[in-house]
Write a protein that holds these residues in place. Structure first.
Motif, PDB file in Angstrom:
ATOM      1  N   GLU A  83       0.817  -1.204   0.000  1.00 28.58           N
ATOM      2  CA  GLU A  83       0.000   0.000   0.000  1.00 28.58           C
ATOM      3  C   GLU A  83       0.856   1.262   0.000  1.00 28.58           C
ATOM      4  O   GLU A  83       0.516   2.260  -0.638  1.00 28.58           O
ATOM      5  CB  GLU A  83      -0.899   0.007   1.244  1.00 28.58           C
ATOM      6  CG  GLU A  83      -2.026  -0.995   1.223  1.00 28.58           C
ATOM      7  CD  GLU A  83      -3.187  -0.516   0.378  1.00 28.58           C
ATOM      8  OE1 GLU A  83      -3.758   0.538   0.701  1.00 28.58           O
ATOM      9  OE2 GLU A  83      -3.512  -1.203  -0.611  1.00 28.58           O
ATOM     10  N   ASP A  98       0.153   9.698   6.692  1.00 28.43           N
ATOM     11  CA  ASP A  98      -0.698   9.440   5.528  1.00 28.43           C
ATOM     12  C   ASP A  98      -2.051   8.901   6.000  1.00 28.43           C
ATOM     13  O   ASP A  98      -2.485   7.824   5.608  1.00 28.43           O
ATOM     14  CB  ASP A  98      -0.002   8.439   4.609  1.00 28.43           C
ATOM     15  CG  ASP A  98      -0.562   8.448   3.196  1.00 28.43           C
ATOM     16  OD1 ASP A  98      -1.238   9.415   2.826  1.00 28.43           O
ATOM     17  OD2 ASP A  98      -0.327   7.459   2.464  1.00 28.43           O
ATOM     18  N   ALA A 110       1.554   9.249  -5.106  1.00 29.97           N
ATOM     19  CA  ALA A 110       2.135   8.221  -4.245  1.00 29.97           C
ATOM     20  C   ALA A 110       2.594   8.849  -2.939  1.00 29.97           C
ATOM     21  O   ALA A 110       2.729  10.069  -2.816  1.00 29.97           O
ATOM     22  CB  ALA A 110       3.306   7.544  -4.952  1.00 29.97           C
ATOM     23  N   SER A 111       2.826   8.015  -1.961  1.00 31.02           N
ATOM     24  CA  SER A 111       3.349   8.517  -0.693  1.00 31.02           C
ATOM     25  C   SER A 111       4.768   9.053  -0.891  1.00 31.02           C
ATOM     26  O   SER A 111       5.468   8.668  -1.837  1.00 31.02           O
ATOM     27  CB  SER A 111       3.364   7.401   0.345  1.00 31.02           C
ATOM     28  OG  SER A 111       4.291   6.392  -0.023  1.00 31.02           O
ATOM     29  N   GLY A 146       4.156   1.645  -1.033  1.00 30.62           N
ATOM     30  CA  GLY A 146       4.925   1.837  -2.252  1.00 30.62           C
ATOM     31  C   GLY A 146       5.647   0.578  -2.666  1.00 30.62           C
ATOM     32  O   GLY A 146       6.048  -0.228  -1.812  1.00 30.62           O
ATOM     33  N   ALA A 152       7.348   6.331  -0.914  1.00 32.97           N
ATOM     34  CA  ALA A 152       7.455   5.451  -2.077  1.00 32.97           C
ATOM     35  C   ALA A 152       8.658   5.788  -2.950  1.00 32.97           C
ATOM     36  O   ALA A 152       9.146   4.939  -3.695  1.00 32.97           O
ATOM     37  CB  ALA A 152       6.176   5.532  -2.908  1.00 32.97           C
ATOM     38  N   ASP A 153       9.126   7.032  -2.868  1.00 38.39           N
ATOM     39  CA  ASP A 153      10.259   7.450  -3.697  1.00 38.39           C
ATOM     40  C   ASP A 153      11.327   8.070  -2.808  1.00 38.39           C
ATOM     41  O   ASP A 153      11.685   9.236  -2.948  1.00 38.39           O
ATOM     42  CB  ASP A 153       9.782   8.453  -4.758  1.00 38.39           C
ATOM     43  CG  ASP A 153      10.889   8.821  -5.748  1.00 38.39           C
ATOM     44  OD1 ASP A 153      11.813   8.010  -5.922  1.00 38.39           O
ATOM     45  OD2 ASP A 153      10.808   9.923  -6.328  1.00 38.39           O
ATOM     46  N   ARG A 194      -5.573   8.494   3.149  1.00 40.62           N
ATOM     47  CA  ARG A 194      -5.524   7.922   1.795  1.00 40.62           C
ATOM     48  C   ARG A 194      -6.781   7.128   1.478  1.00 40.62           C
ATOM     49  O   ARG A 194      -7.209   7.079   0.317  1.00 40.62           O
ATOM     50  CB  ARG A 194      -4.270   7.059   1.640  1.00 40.62           C
ATOM     51  CG  ARG A 194      -4.021   6.570   0.217  1.00 40.62           C
ATOM     52  CD  ARG A 194      -2.611   6.073   0.049  1.00 40.62           C
ATOM     53  NE  ARG A 194      -1.634   7.156   0.164  1.00 40.62           N
ATOM     54  CZ  ARG A 194      -1.217   7.900  -0.856  1.00 40.62           C
ATOM     55  NH1 ARG A 194      -1.684   7.674  -2.073  1.00 40.62           N
ATOM     56  NH2 ARG A 194      -0.333   8.850  -0.665  1.00 40.62           N
TER      57      ARG A 194
END
Length: 492
Positions: A166, A285, A300-301, A168, A304-305, A288
């Motif tokens: 969920e 978060d 995306a969160s 990422g 995630a990156d 969502r």
């Protein structure tokens, strides 16, 4: 006799009738009470249990309920004044007092009186909760092999893996810890990342529960203003330089209370600024799963990156299910994960396994997707209805941003005059039969304007929204009619 379906009403009747019985005398049987009051067996048993909890009755399995013996003597009041010294003196100088002020949280947690429209609630109304799906999930979970044994301290691997997916695609179960809801996860993250007395950067305005958690462990919240695109990067960089802070707490998606989403052009910049300051970003978060069905694709969160482990991610199932379904997650990369794990074990050992198993059953069932789609559509309908009613009935109330997710609107009162007193507005609203959340607890410094938060998730439906706005009009009229009120009309 007319049916009494309310536990509280039946308990009050039984309470007034207790004088008919001598201490130790048996009350009529549950069956007799059911027939007399034409109430359900569940209502009768709960009313009796309530009086037993108050010490008025004694229940004996198989024998019935009996009037309790009167208390003999009066217990002298305890002397707890020593605690003021103990709680204030930490054995050494403190940069920031460790005070615990939960008033901002209690505004949304304390149920208003019966008949009051709950525009201050923070959780889904029971009509929006997936009660049947949760009950079925809990029943299935209880039958799983080992469901009542001790779980791994990090949480069930399958549940951690679900949360990782969920959050990422780059995360795995090894990056995730299961927590007892989002509030617990926030408190753990703050304790792990900042020592007592340290500054912590927070959005302004922001979630009062996070401010309470930070202050309770001796941290010093420092505000960084947000605008319609989220936290402002230039002010964030200046705040890091000025304070030497090593933590930023932010809600990039449907921020509470403003409902804003961190703009695409700012997302990478916020993480970069924190990385250059040698700081962590706690990403809350929370909303969502409270997206409205007209929102479009979600970003995306931040986690995630984030290959460098700058972001510590917090999320939860609670907001989208029930206040009692307290299952959440912390996700992090690098050495900080071990510190998070250690603090969580010390604080709570682990999240009860039956609840984790029930969460797995719920999110793995077809009912989960249906529930999220239903909530998404209903929240959009409610937001639209509340926005339209406020604009028609109280056009002087400023709505800076109409969110596409979350469960509330952030409204600004007129900027001048006694009528702009938000405390007076909140009090007048309650007298009129509607509870709203004052804006002051959402700021860790002086607020720029009087504001209130109006929730649409905790009410029963559209009719109650319309009634709540009508009562707000009554409250504002009362303020304008008061001798000291000279402010501009909301209907101007």
């Amino acid at each position: 006799m007319q049916e009494r379906s309310s536990v509280g009403e039946l308990a009050e009747v039984l309470r007034t009738e207790l004088n008919r019985y001598s201490p130790g005398e048996k009350l009529p049987s549950s069956r007799a009470l059911v027939e007399r009051f034409r109430a359900s067996p569940v209502t009768v048993s709960r009313a009796v249990a309530q009086l037993a909890a108050e010490g008025l009755l004694v229940t004996r399995p198989g024998a019935g309920a009996f009037r309790a013996q009167p208390r003999t003597g009066v217990t002298p009041p305890a002397d707890t004044s020593w605690q003021e010294v103990s709680l204030s003196g930490g054995g050494g100088p403190e940069v920031v007092p460790r005070t615990v002020d939960a008033s901002g949280l209690l505004v949304t947690l304390t149920p208003p009186p019966t008949g009051v429209v709950e525009f201050n609630g923070g959780y889904l109304h029971s009509s929006l909760q997936p009660e049947r799906a949760m009950a079925a999930a809990l029943a299935r979970a209880g039958r799983r092999p080992g469901a009542w044994s001790r779980p791994p301290t990090d949480g069930l691997t399958e549940l951690r893996a679900w949360f990782a997916r969920e959050i990422g695609p780059a995360l795995t179960a090894a990056d995730v810890l299961i927590t007892a809801g989002g509030q617990s996860a926030l408190a753990t993250a703050l304790r792990a990342l900042a020592p007592p007395g340290a500054p912590v950067l927070v959005e302004s305005p922001t979630y009062p529960g996070m401010l309470a958690a930070a202050r309770a462990i001796g941290l010093r919240p420092v505000p960084v203003p947000v605008d319609s695109d989220g936290v402002r990067p230039e002010l964030l960089a200046a705040a890091f330089r000025a304070t030497g802070a090593r933590v930023l707490v932010c809600q990039p998606l449907f921020q509470n209370p403003t409902g804003t989403v961190l703009a695409e052009g700012r997302r990478g910049e916020v993480v970069r600024i924190a990385r250059e300051a040698g700081a962590f970003v706690i990403e809350d978060d929370f909303a969502r799963h409270l997206v409205h069905d007209d929102a479009g694709p979600l970003p995306a969160s931040l986690a995630a990156d984030d290959p460098d482990g700058v972001v510590v991610h917090v999320c939860s199932l609670t907001k989208a299910t029930s206040p009692s379904f307290r299952v959440g997650a912390l996700a992090a990369r690098g050495p900080v994960l071990e510190r998070l794990r250690a603090i969580q074990v010390v604080d709570s050992l682990f999240v009860p396994r039956p609840l984790q198993e029930a969460a797995l059953e719920l999110v793995g069932s077809p009912a989960w997707g249906r529930h999220l789609r239903s909530v998404s559509a209903e929240l959009r309908t409610r937001r639209t209805a509340l926005t339209a009613a406020l604009r028609q009935e109280l056009p002087g109330l400023v709505l800076p941003h109409i969110p596409s997710g979350g469960g509330s609107l952030w409204a600004r009162l007129p900027d001048s005059g006694a009528g702009a007193d938000e405390s007076a507005m909140v009090a007048a609203a309650l007298r009129a039969g509607v509870a709203v959340a004052p804006g002051r607890p959402y700021f860790c410094a002086e607020p720029p304007a009087p504001q209130v938060r109006l929730s649409f998730v905790a009410v029963a439906g559209l009719a109650e929204i319309a009634e709540g706005v009508r009562r707000l009009c009554t409250a504002w009229g009362e303020m304008l009619d008061a001798p000291a009120a000279q402010g501009p009309s909301l209907r101007a």
